[in-house]
Scaffold this motif. Structure first.
Motif, PDB file in Angstrom:
ATOM      1  N   SER A  50      35.518  38.106  40.470  1.00  0.00           N
ATOM      2  CA  SER A  50      35.319  39.267  41.345  1.00  0.00           C
ATOM      3  C   SER A  50      36.604  39.857  41.922  1.00  0.00           C
ATOM      4  O   SER A  50      36.552  40.885  42.603  1.00  0.00           O
ATOM      5  CB  SER A  50      34.377  38.893  42.497  1.00  0.00           C
ATOM      6  OG  SER A  50      34.933  37.859  43.294  1.00  0.00           O
ATOM      7  N   HIS A  53      37.136  43.497  41.141  1.00  0.00           N
ATOM      8  CA  HIS A  53      36.177  44.321  41.874  1.00  0.00           C
ATOM      9  C   HIS A  53      36.615  44.458  43.336  1.00  0.00           C
ATOM     10  O   HIS A  53      36.546  45.556  43.915  1.00  0.00           O
ATOM     11  CB  HIS A  53      34.784  43.704  41.785  1.00  0.00           C
ATOM     12  CG  HIS A  53      33.745  44.477  42.521  1.00  0.00           C
ATOM     13  ND1 HIS A  53      33.205  45.644  42.038  1.00  0.00           N
ATOM     14  CD2 HIS A  53      33.169  44.267  43.733  1.00  0.00           C
ATOM     15  CE1 HIS A  53      32.333  46.113  42.909  1.00  0.00           C
ATOM     16  NE2 HIS A  53      32.296  45.303  43.939  1.00  0.00           N
ATOM     17  N   PRO A 139      29.174  37.685  41.851  1.00  0.00           N
ATOM     18  CA  PRO A 139      30.629  37.708  41.845  1.00  0.00           C
ATOM     19  C   PRO A 139      31.261  37.066  40.606  1.00  0.00           C
ATOM     20  O   PRO A 139      32.405  37.379  40.276  1.00  0.00           O
ATOM     21  CB  PRO A 139      31.014  36.943  43.119  1.00  0.00           C
ATOM     22  CG  PRO A 139      29.822  36.106  43.429  1.00  0.00           C
ATOM     23  CD  PRO A 139      28.631  36.853  42.925  1.00  0.00           C
ATOM     24  N   THR A 142      30.861  40.645  37.811  1.00  0.00           N
ATOM     25  CA  THR A 142      30.503  41.809  38.617  1.00  0.00           C
ATOM     26  C   THR A 142      29.870  42.935  37.803  1.00  0.00           C
ATOM     27  O   THR A 142      29.197  43.797  38.371  1.00  0.00           O
ATOM     28  CB  THR A 142      31.719  42.340  39.387  1.00  0.00           C
ATOM     29  OG1 THR A 142      32.761  42.659  38.443  1.00  0.00           O
ATOM     30  CG2 THR A 142      32.228  41.311  40.382  1.00  0.00           C
TER      31      THR A 142
END
Length: 193
Positions: A50, A53, A139, A142
């Motif tokens: 993650s 992201h 997560p 993502t």
């Protein structure tokens, strides 16, 4: 009393070394409008899955007056790759848009009630907690996420709205506590799991 900070609680102070060689306190961010503090590490697949992201979210909201500060509280005795030297290497390799602080005593993880990596805490201009929990519901990957609670909370915060979902369960690896099994959590840490 809950293990994790309650909504409305003031951000606990800290004095931690960062990978940039400086030491930071909470007061060093007094000129920042909003603050996102998140507990992370170097090895966790949920963090690794993650981070890009999180980078996108950070880059989106930095111009809105939001500062992201990452804290690694994991014991390197559980995962040697979570030590400070590996933190420095990771920041050099990825140039994340946040500070990366080292909580080697785990005192700050306890003060905040960090449960997992990653675990996010969003503070308003008065450093009162308005959101805690996960960034997304997947997560580790993502691309498969169906919710984006951190982004939604930040959108609401910067637009002056109330936070519609202030608490979510963080999804990730347990914080690796010194002298404990890798999957151990403090007995009081049952409020969000």
């Amino acid at each position: 009393m809950a293990f994790t900070l309650d909504i409305g609680a003031k951000a606990p102070d800290f004095k931690l070394k960062a990978t940039d060689g400086n030491v930071y306190r909470l007061s060093d961010f007094d000129d920042i409008r909003y603050l996102v503090i998140f507990f992370t590490c170097n090895h966790c697949p949920y963090v690794i899955g993650s981070d890009e992201h999180t980078r996108i979210i950070a880059n989106r909201f930095i111009p809105e007056g939001v500062k992201f500060v990452a804290i690694n509280s994991n014991s390197p005795d559980t995962y040697p790759e979570d030590d400070f030297d590996h933190m420095v290497e990771r920041m050099k390799k990825y140039s994340f848009p946040w500070l990366y602080l080292y909580d080697d005593t785990q005192e700050i993880a306890l003060k905040y009630g960090a449960l997992r990596t990653p675990h996010f805490y969003v503070f308003d201009e008065n450093r009162k907690l308005v959101y805690t929990g996960r960034a997304v519901d997947n997560p580790k990957n993502t691309v498969l996420a169906t919710t984006n609670e951190l982004e939604k909370a930040l959108e609401e915060l910067v637009s002056g709205k109330g936070i519609s979902e202030p608490v979510t369960n963080p999804i990730g690896c347990n914080v690796k506590w010194e002298g404990k099994d890798a999957h151990w959590m403090p007995p009081a840490a049952c409020d969000l799991v």
